[in-house]
Design a protein around this motif. Structure first.
Motif, PDB file in Angstrom:
ATOM      1  N   VAL A 149      35.256  36.716  11.837  1.00 22.74           N
ATOM      2  CA  VAL A 149      34.430  37.862  12.224  1.00 22.74           C
ATOM      3  C   VAL A 149      35.266  38.963  12.877  1.00 22.74           C
ATOM      4  O   VAL A 149      36.025  38.715  13.810  1.00 22.74           O
ATOM      5  N   ASN A 150      35.089  40.174  12.380  1.00 25.92           N
ATOM      6  CA  ASN A 150      35.633  41.363  13.051  1.00 25.92           C
ATOM      7  C   ASN A 150      34.500  41.998  13.855  1.00 25.92           C
ATOM      8  O   ASN A 150      33.903  42.996  13.464  1.00 25.92           O
ATOM      9  N   TYR A 151      34.220  41.372  14.981  1.00 20.53           N
ATOM     10  CA  TYR A 151      33.112  41.827  15.820  1.00 20.53           C
ATOM     11  C   TYR A 151      33.433  43.178  16.466  1.00 20.53           C
ATOM     12  O   TYR A 151      34.575  43.648  16.459  1.00 20.53           O
ATOM     13  N   GLY A 152      32.398  43.811  17.011  1.00 18.47           N
ATOM     14  CA  GLY A 152      32.594  45.069  17.711  1.00 18.47           C
ATOM     15  C   GLY A 152      33.668  44.917  18.780  1.00 18.47           C
ATOM     16  O   GLY A 152      33.605  44.017  19.599  1.00 18.47           O
ATOM     17  N   GLY A 153      34.660  45.812  18.763  1.00 18.44           N
ATOM     18  CA  GLY A 153      35.827  45.686  19.630  1.00 18.44           C
ATOM     19  C   GLY A 153      37.082  45.422  18.833  1.00 18.44           C
ATOM     20  O   GLY A 153      38.195  45.569  19.342  1.00 18.44           O
TER      21      GLY A 153
END
Length: 625
Positions: A418-422
């Motif tokens: 996952v490339n989560y927010g941030g």
């Protein structure tokens, strides 16, 4: 995964020779300097017991500088700066083991190594960072620039008359707010006429470089994207404006994401939608021309004007040292990270996905389906899912072939990185989503990624696991405690008690929490409420912990506090500690033990029998019935 596999850390050019630094798990993670000459011969330049690695900012990087065949390197065991002369002799240039050195360049005319020094003589948490000149004859050193909390990228102009450098102060991290300065270099190496060129006011500047004709270039996110800019005739201007990032966060020294083929041509990389691309930029017109390549990841880009070398990889090729002639000839692999070959039929080819998350926003990830031609899933059964939460938390998922991920997909797991927010690669605005929201945005995005795939029918919604290391370990623990989505998890040297980290960690990250959570102790309640250790009563699934006992960034007590709480709660829990390992495992046997141990843990808690024998790890509170 580990035997016969090396990890590349840096690649450099000097004259007609190519150099690279490789870390060898089979030698306890020892980093060595290698040289390849034009005739194809390869030589190790730093034999045992030398370990060409540094501890500046604890993450190190930029441990090696090379000029005219002489190799200058920091040695991990004693922190001294050494030089290997062209005749093969190795001698120390410094004496105090409490001084650490990184990110240096060689000032030949004055006989200086110019770089970053971290002084631990008075304190670790209050170490003093400066830019220094170390005499290359070993006769001493002196401070050139001091007064700020941090320095990076000291870079001399081609004629040696100017020095550029990046600096910043607490509570900023280098991806938050930095400044670019220049100074005039006198004949004796002293500096004068200091001038702030750019930065401040929430602008992140990285990687200053002088072009062959003496123009100062750098990378700035002033436009929301880390684009290449320059300072010319007293004015700053963007070289090629693009909605893409041309670099990644400066966690470690030695970054080089662009270089000059000549005064009018830049070779560079940029990332868009989770994939990296190679390109050339015409500095006069600003035209960017993508270069077609089999690779989807590039780093440590250097050129001597005739050839370009870089570290490259792709979903079907392992990381390698690659060389290409600037005339467009076919790239040549100079050194592979492994000689291992794998039948492509066993490789899960990743694809970038995007999915809805909280507040009507979109998050991103790289998804791998389970792939193994030797096995077929039972009729109607969907695979378990392993969600990976990367560290940083400003890092990003990579699409480069990783046996650590293929390990899972070849055993029947689907994997979502996952490339989560941030995360990096989606602009400053996306990176700033995590400000004040760590433990919320990242947790929501990891949870929503898993739910998205389960809703689509691609994975089994009752067998969802999450794992991560360091900051990713925190996201893992927070996801398990504060959301009821995952059925198991594994934390690798992850944070569980944020107040402890805020008061006990090293200097580089000692104020990082200010932006992620709020200043401490003013935001003490936020630290408490986001710390998984305080809410183990909300945890209802098994967790495994893997921890290096010599970790200075996330001390072992972060895991041990959580393990003890889970033991008392009666939940299945495993704790595997590794003496001699720090923040990230480097020894082959420990890497294998951790990977197999995590798989064994899931096999027990999800109730399946592995197709191979795996040495068990201890699991407390596991119902043997």
């Amino acid at each position: 995964m580990v035997k016969g596999t090396i990890r590349f850390e840096q690649v450099l050019v000097d004259g007609s020779d190519t150099y690279w630094m490789e870390s060898r798990p089979t030698e306890g993670g020892r980093s060595v300097v290698m040289r390849r000459t034009p005739d194809g011969s390869v030589e190790e330049l730093t034999p045992q017991p030398y370990n060409a690695r540094d501890r500046v900012h604890e993450y190190g990087g930029g441990a090696v500088a090379i000029r005219d065949g002489s190799v200058y390197f920091s040695n991990f065991d004693d922190n001294h700066l050494y030089v290997r002369s062209r005749d093969g002799r190795i001698r120390a240039l410094t004496e105090d083991s409490k001084m650490r050195y990184a990110d240096g360049e060689i000032d030949v005319a004055r006989g200086h190594w110019v770089g970053v020094r971290e002084d631990h003589t008075k304190s670790d948490i209050f170490a003093e960072n400066t830019i220094v000149a170390v005499n290359t004859d070993g006769s001493g050193e002196r401070v050139l620039v001091s007064g700020n909390d941090f320095y990076a990228f000291p870079r001399l102009s081609k004629d040696g008359t100017r020095l550029a450098y990046v600096t910043w102060n607490h509570p900023n991290m280098p991806w938050d707010d930095t400044e670019l300065w220049t100074a005039r270099v006198a004949e004796d190496g002293s500096l004068s006429d200091f001038e702030k060129v750019a930065g401040g006011d929430g602008q992140s500047i990285l990687q200053p470089k002088w072009s062959p004709d003496g123009v100062l270039y750098y990378i700035s996110d002033e436009s929301n994207w880390w684009n290449i800019k320059r300072f010319k005739d007293g004015e700053t201007e963007t070289v090629a404006a693009m909605e893409a990032d041309f670099t990644s966060p400066n966690w470690a020294f030695g970054q080089s994401d662009y270089d000059f083929i000549d005064a009018s041509t830049i070779i560079c990389n940029y990332t868009k939608n989770g994939l990296w691309h190679l390109a050339q930029i015409d500095t006069e017109s600003g035209t960017l021309r993508p270069i077609e390549s089999e690779y989807t990841s590039f780093s440590s880009i250097h050129t001597d004007g005739q050839r370009v070398v870089f570290l490259g990889g792709s979903p079907t090729s392992f990381p390698a040292v690659v060389m290409a002639k600037v005339n467009g000839s076919e790239p040549q692999v100079l050194q592979k990270s492994t000689e291992l070959t794998i039948d492509p039929a066993y490789l899960s080819i990743p694809r970038s996905i995007e999915f809805p998350t909280e507040n009507g926003k979109t998050a991103y990830g790289i998804y791998y389906r389970p792939t193994n031609p030797d096995y077929t899933a039972p009729e109607g059964e969907k695979p378990p899912l392993l969600v990976l939460s990367h560290g940083g938390p400003t890092s990003a998922a990579s699409s480069v072939l990783s046996l650590a991920k293929q390990y899972w997909t070849s055993r029947g797991f689907a994997v979502l990185d996952v490339n989560y927010g941030g995360s990096t690669g989606y602009g400053r605005e996306y990176r700033d989503r995590l400000k004040g929201q760590w433990g919320i945005v990242d947790v929501d995005d990891c949870s929503n990624g898993a739910l998205y795939l389960a809703k689509r029918g691609e994975v089994d919604g009752k067998r969802l696991a999450i794992a991560g290391g360091s900051a990713g370990g925190y996201t893992t623990l927070a996801s398990l405690v504060f959301r009821d989505v995952f059925n198991a998890g594994a934390s690798y040297f992850g944070l569980s008690e944020l107040e402890v980290f805020a008061t006990e960690t090293h200097k580089f990250e000692s104020r990082y929490m200010d932006s992620l959570l709020g200043p401490y102790p003013q935001a003490k309640d936020v630290y408490y409420n986001r710390s998984p250790i305080h809410f183990t009563d909300q945890l209802s699934c098994p967790v495994a912990f893997f921890q290096g006992l010599d970790d200075k960034i996330v001390p072992p007590n972060q895991a041990e506090l959580m393990v003890e709480a889970l033991r008392k709660k009666g939940l299945p829990v495993s704790y595997v500690a590794f003496p001699g390992e720090g923040h990230g495992f480097r020894r082959a046997e420990n890497i294998q033990r951790a990977q197999d141990g995590e798989f064994y843990f899931y096999s027990r808690v999800f109730g399946f029998e592995p197709a191979e024998h795996i040495d068990p790890i201890p699991i407390d509170n596991l119902d043997e019935d």
